[in-house]
Design a protein around this motif. Structure first.
Motif, PDB file in Angstrom:
ATOM      1  N   PRO A   1       0.728  -1.369   0.015  1.00  0.00           N
ATOM      2  CA  PRO A   1      -0.025   0.029   0.244  1.00  0.00           C
ATOM      3  C   PRO A   1       0.981   1.298  -0.167  1.00  0.00           C
ATOM      4  O   PRO A   1       0.551   2.200  -0.785  1.00  0.00           O
TER       5      PRO A   1
ATOM      6  N   SER B   1       1.190   3.905  -3.068  1.00  0.00           N
ATOM      7  CA  SER B   1       0.509   5.395  -3.061  1.00  0.00           C
ATOM      8  C   SER B   1       1.661   6.588  -3.613  1.00  0.00           C
ATOM      9  O   SER B   1       1.392   7.548  -3.801  1.00  0.00           O
TER      10      SER B   1
ATOM     11  N   PRO C   1      -0.218   4.319   3.625  1.00  0.00           N
ATOM     12  CA  PRO C   1      -0.011   5.234   2.232  1.00  0.00           C
ATOM     13  C   PRO C   1      -0.059   6.458   2.379  1.00  0.00           C
ATOM     14  O   PRO C   1      -0.361   7.341   3.252  1.00  0.00           O
TER      15      PRO C   1
END
Length: 144
Positions: A39, A43, A143
């Motif tokens: 994640p 991001s 993120p």
């Protein structure tokens, strides 16, 4: 940590098509750069979609003409080798054509420019980084 800009005539992509294209462009470039899909790492891929109003795209010095879609991909030096760049051209062109609603097999009016950026020329959170650092997942990091 690719930074991507997609320029298209207004109305080229529906909201759903733009969302799907954003996801697919992210996955393709991360796969080709051998970047993790955790994640936090995902991001760090940013995509900006820019819709251009009618009459604001010039061909040969005049407004109008073919509705060309332009994609700029900024990535860290060493992120893509020549095979990766060729694969990106092909896969991005296919995805853009599909999400723009073009018939399969039609010529897709997309221009892709790749910008390979030296680490010293890309500031991230007040410092520089290198592609090698980005290839190491950051477990548990939220993120951006």
């Amino acid at each position: 940590m690719p930074l991507i800009h997609v320029y298209s005539p207004a109305g080229t992509f529906s909201d759903a098509a733009r969302d799907a294209l954003g996801e697919e462009l992210t996955v393709i470039v991360r796969e080709l750069e051998r970047l993790p899909m955790a994640p936090y790492n995902r991001s760090t891929t940013w995509i900006y979609f820019h819709e251009v109003p009618p009459g604001h795209v010039y061909h040969g010095g005049r407004p109008g003409g073919t509705e060309v879609i332009a994609v700029e991909v900024n990535f860290f030096e060493g992120g893509l080798d020549e095979d990766g760049k060729r694969a990106l051209y092909q896969r991005y062109t296919e995805r853009v054509g599909e999400h723009a609603g073009l018939p399969q097999g039609a010529r897709v009016p997309v221009y892709i420019v790749l910008r390979e950026v030296a680490p010293i020329d890309w500031g991230v959170f007040g410092r520089t980084t290198r592609i090698e650092e980005l290839r190491v997942p950051r477990p548990g990091e939220p993120p951006i």
